[in-house]
Design a protein around this motif. Structure first.
Motif, PDB file in Angstrom:
ATOM      1  N   GLU A   1       8.967  -3.628 -15.054  1.00 32.69           N
ATOM      2  CA  GLU A   1       9.356  -3.018 -16.333  1.00 32.69           C
ATOM      3  C   GLU A   1       9.510  -1.503 -16.178  1.00 32.69           C
ATOM      4  OE1 GLU A   1      10.554  -4.262 -19.154  1.00 32.69           O
ATOM      5  OE2 GLU A   1      10.450  -6.115 -17.973  1.00 32.69           O
ATOM      6  N   ARG A   2       8.545  -0.923 -15.441  1.00 32.40           N
ATOM      7  CA  ARG A   2       8.586   0.533 -15.233  1.00 32.40           C
ATOM      8  C   ARG A   2       8.333   0.808 -13.756  1.00 32.40           C
ATOM      9  NH1 ARG A   2       4.956   4.285 -17.879  1.00 32.40           N
ATOM     10  NH2 ARG A   2       3.107   3.156 -17.176  1.00 32.40           N
ATOM     11  N   MET A   3       8.710   1.994 -13.340  1.00 34.68           N
ATOM     12  CA  MET A   3       8.300   2.387 -11.982  1.00 34.68           C
ATOM     13  C   MET A   3       8.324   3.899 -11.824  1.00 34.68           C
ATOM     14  SD  MET A   3      11.533   0.901  -9.807  1.00 34.68           S
ATOM     15  CE  MET A   3      11.338   1.692  -8.232  1.00 34.68           C
TER      16      MET A   3
ATOM     17  N   GLU B   1      -4.359  -0.070 -12.093  1.00 35.15           N
ATOM     18  CA  GLU B   1      -4.125  -1.505 -12.196  1.00 35.15           C
ATOM     19  C   GLU B   1      -2.626  -1.817 -12.323  1.00 35.15           C
ATOM     20  OE1 GLU B   1      -5.988  -3.209 -15.534  1.00 35.15           O
ATOM     21  OE2 GLU B   1      -6.025  -5.223 -14.649  1.00 35.15           O
ATOM     22  N   GLU B   2      -1.973  -1.078 -13.231  1.00 40.31           N
ATOM     23  CA  GLU B   2      -0.530  -1.296 -13.387  1.00 40.31           C
ATOM     24  C   GLU B   2       0.191  -0.936 -12.084  1.00 40.31           C
ATOM     25  OE1 GLU B   2       1.490   0.927 -16.479  1.00 40.31           O
ATOM     26  OE2 GLU B   2       3.374  -0.144 -16.120  1.00 40.31           O
ATOM     27  N   ALA B   3      -0.261   0.141 -11.466  1.00 42.89           N
ATOM     28  CA  ALA B   3       0.380   0.578 -10.224  1.00 42.89           C
ATOM     29  C   ALA B   3       0.267  -0.504  -9.152  1.00 42.89           C
ATOM     30  CB  ALA B   3      -0.239   1.881  -9.735  1.00 42.89           C
TER      31      ALA B   3
ATOM     32  N   MET C   1       1.501   6.390  -7.200  1.00 38.18           N
ATOM     33  CA  MET C   1       0.364   7.170  -7.674  1.00 38.18           C
ATOM     34  C   MET C   1       0.559   8.674  -7.485  1.00 38.18           C
ATOM     35  SD  MET C   1      -1.495   5.182  -9.284  1.00 38.18           S
ATOM     36  CE  MET C   1      -3.174   5.741  -9.570  1.00 38.18           C
ATOM     37  N   GLU C   2       1.565   9.047  -6.638  1.00 37.65           N
ATOM     38  CA  GLU C   2       1.865  10.474  -6.509  1.00 37.65           C
ATOM     39  C   GLU C   2       2.141  11.085  -7.872  1.00 37.65           C
ATOM     40  OE1 GLU C   2       5.198  10.873  -3.830  1.00 37.65           O
ATOM     41  OE2 GLU C   2       3.974  10.113  -2.162  1.00 37.65           O
ATOM     42  N   ASN C   3       2.814  10.330  -8.736  1.00 35.11           N
ATOM     43  CA  ASN C   3       3.159  10.865 -10.060  1.00 35.11           C
ATOM     44  C   ASN C   3       2.079  10.606 -11.106  1.00 35.11           C
ATOM     45  OD1 ASN C   3       5.647  11.545  -8.947  1.00 35.11           O
ATOM     46  ND2 ASN C   3       6.406   9.482  -9.365  1.00 35.11           N
ATOM     47  N   ARG C   4       1.205   9.663 -10.793  1.00 37.64           N
ATOM     48  CA  ARG C   4       0.065   9.360 -11.657  1.00 37.64           C
ATOM     49  C   ARG C   4       0.417   9.089 -13.115  1.00 37.64           C
ATOM     50  NH1 ARG C   4      -4.677   9.991  -9.361  1.00 37.64           N
ATOM     51  NH2 ARG C   4      -4.780  11.177  -7.440  1.00 37.64           N
TER      52      ARG C   4
ATOM     53  N   GLY D   1       0.823  -1.211   0.000  1.00 39.61           N
ATOM     54  CA  GLY D   1       0.000   0.000   0.000  1.00 39.61           C
ATOM     55  C   GLY D   1       0.855   1.259   0.000  1.00 39.61           C
ATOM     56  N   ALA D   2       1.912   1.233   0.810  1.00 40.38           N
ATOM     57  CA  ALA D   2       2.790   2.400   0.881  1.00 40.38           C
ATOM     58  C   ALA D   2       3.464   2.652  -0.467  1.00 40.38           C
ATOM     59  CB  ALA D   2       3.842   2.198   1.975  1.00 40.38           C
TER      60      ALA D   2
END
Ligand code: ARG
Length: 588
Positions: A586-588, A425-427, A417-420, A410-411
């Motif tokens: 793959e991404r973050m 779903e991917e997040a 999601m701060e950067n959105r 969750g953290a």
């Protein structure tokens, strides 16, 4: 392939010998003054005493022999007698290119033909997995993977606690709740139902209820002890309940461990050791190793040189009940019979220190394990909360593992999601991958025996010595490589080129230590060494990246060389995190 430190030491040894000194003085270490040199040899100082000369004179002679050697770009003798060394860029590049051509990044099969039992996890059936079991699972998984990478035949065994009082507690609680069940009908002759009389959800509620009750209700506790005793002596109806408990609980445990990326080759437990115990006790008695003391049967384990007095190992209590140590000895007999291991590694909480000293000594004293077989107990420190006390829930209870994992995911999710830039779903998927890395790295980066503070804030940070920072480095390299390809880059040179900056050299020097780090992390059972290594490697990559225009480089050959270099960084990082037990998104 030979470790780079050994390659350098070989040159130094030869030079000492040619100058008429013992080759043994040519030992080399990483420099403790990186501003002055990369490697150093302090052998001249020791040789000075033996040869009654000034250290600086000896260092000077050796240095004169080494001048002009292809391996070095700089060799200096400095007061009072140090030999300072820098590797030549050509040599370093060639070393890395060889590393790439080799299997397994140049790490040798040091473990070939050697079997190692790793006993970790140690969950107790029917009791929920809690954070106390976290460290042993994470560390054990890493040791198993690392050993396997080094060519050992690693056998991971969960060694379940499946034979204790919890079983009797559940049986008696069940009797009170569902007296109509056939297991409690003395006249019932079977067969017993295939279906368990409880679900995992119910079982999770039954055990804590029964456990709480036994603390307040003496009669109930006595019943549970009696039931445990009957189960352990093979009473059919209780064996049938026990099987239900095992099936239901094991399915759940497997799911939980799998979510941590932890797997086992063997799902054995204390119950599997029981058939060996009568023979074990008889053997110890017949050979005069075990004797009666206050009604119990014990084996002395004290040895000359012990710094404190060690109590004997109790093999059988006065009431005849089975004991933890006896189960472990029975298990050793079974393991010797089935696998003839060359080494044992047990991973548990450090509070079990005395238990393992006792078990190991009895096993060796009785000759069940060969004298030369290493038996290692990796003792884990405690995972504490910010208050410095063992980690608890906000309500003060024991934190369940599932809950802890959810909190950390969750953290990470919130951070992403701060950067959105991702869909929820991917997040969520990415958060699971990063969360596991945060949790495992947060643990493994500490020395095993030390306590540490579980700090979600810090563990999930994308900066500093954290799992997410390592993942971020990998993701960054992946994206550079993808852009290179998109722009039609087809690395024309397949080789890493000699470094053209200090940052490139530093990165390359770090890379060259890979085989040494992995081998010593295993030999010293010290996973934190891998963490330290990839942290430094990631930092070195960061500096290289900031100082080098990789994709904007106009000289295509140079650019391709950079691409080869960072590809190797990625391979090393990916290999290391796989050994630590997690992966990169793959991404973050
Ligand atoms: N079940 C034990 C506990 O929860 C750990 C088992 C460790 N392994 C062993 N061979 N004793 O404390």
């Amino acid at each position: 392939m030979k470790k780079i430190l050994d390659c350098i030491a070989e040159e130094l040894k030869a030079a000492f010998a040619v100058c008429g000194y013992d080759a043994g003085y040519g030992k080399v270490t990483l420099s403790n003054r990186p501003d002055l040199c990369e490697y150093q040899c302090n052998g001249a100082m020791a040789a000075a005493k033996a040869y009654r000369k000034k250290p600086i004179d000896i260092a000077g002679e050796v240095v004169a022999r080494l001048k002009g050697a292809d391996m070095f770009s700089e060799v200096n003798a400095v007061m009072p007698g140090f030999i300072n060394l820098r590797l030549s860029g050509e040599y370093l590049a060639a070393y890395l290119n060889r590393m790439r051509a080799e299997d397994k990044l140049g790490v040798e099969d040091t473990g070939r033909d050697r079997t190692v039992i790793v006993d970790y996890g140690g969950a107790n059936v029917a009791k929920p997995l809690h954070v106390g079991h976290l460290r042993t699972a994470i560390i054990g998984e890493c040791i198993k993977r690392l050993g396997r990478f080094l060519g050992y035949h690693m056998i991971g065994d969960v060694h379940l606690g499946d034979w204790g009082l919890q079983m009797g507690l559940i049986i008696e609680e069940l009797r009170d709740r569902q007296p109509e069940l056939p297991y409690f009908d003395e006249n019932y002759k079977g067969p017993y139902p295939e279906e368990a009389p409880f679900t995992i959800g119910e079982l999770e509620e039954i055990y804590p209820a029964a456990s709480a009750r036994s603390k307040a209700d003496e009669a109930f506790k006595a019943r549970a002890q009696e039931a445990t005793f009957r189960l352990q002596n093979g009473y059919g109806p209780y064996r049938a309940i026990w099987k239900h408990i095992m099936n239901v609980s094991l399915a759940d445990l497997k799911k939980n461990y799998a979510s941590l990326g932890v797997t086992f080759d063997l799902w054995k437990g204390e119950s599997d050791a029981q058939p060996y115990i009568p023979g074990l006790i008889q053997d110890l008695q017949e050979r005069g190793l075990a004797y009666e003391s206050e009604g119990a049967l014990v084996v002395d384990i004290a040895q000359e040189g012990d710094s404190k007095e060690l109590p004997p190992c109790i093999i059988r209590k006065s009431d005849g009940a089975a004991l933890y140590a006896t189960s472990d000895l029975g298990t050793i007999i079974e393991r010797e019979k089935d696998y003839r291991p060359d080494q044992y590694i047990y991973i548990t909480d450090k509070r079990q220190e005395l238990h393992f000293i006792q078990v190991f000594r009895v096993a060796k004293k009785a000759g069940y394990v060969k004298p030369e077989t290493p038996m290692i107990h990796m003792m884990c420190g405690t995972m504490n909360g910010k208050d410095g006390k063992p980690f608890k829930t906000r309500e003060g209870g024991v934190m369940r593992l599932e809950k802890l994992v959810k909190e950390i995911d969750g953290a990470v999710y919130d951070r992403i999601m701060e950067n959105r830039t991702m869909t929820p779903e991917e997040a969520e998927n990415t958060a699971r991958i990063i969360g596991l890395a945060a949790l495992k790295y947060g643990d493994l980066s500490n020395q095993v025996s030390k306590d540490y503070v579980f700090d979600i804030e810090r563990f999930t940070s994308f900066e500093g010595n954290t799992g997410p920072y390592i993942l971020y480095t990998i993701v960054r390299i992946k994206s550079i490589l993808a852009r290179y390809e998109e722009n039609g880059g087809r690395a024309e040179v397949v080789d890493i080129l000699p470094p053209d900056s200090e940052e490139a050299k530093n990165l390359m020097l770090k890379l060259s230590a890979c085989n040494e780090v992995l081998e010593s992390a295993f030999a010293e059972t010290a996973p934190h060494k891998i963490c330290q290594f990839i942290y430094e490697l990631s930092d070195a990559f960061g500096s290289f990246y900031n100082s080098t225009m990789i994709l904007k480089e106009e000289d295509e050959t140079k650019k391709a060389g950079y691409i080869q270099l960072i590809t190797l960084v990625k391979e090393v990082l990916e290999t290391c995190i796989d050994l630590l037990g997690f992966e990169a998104p793959e991404r973050m």
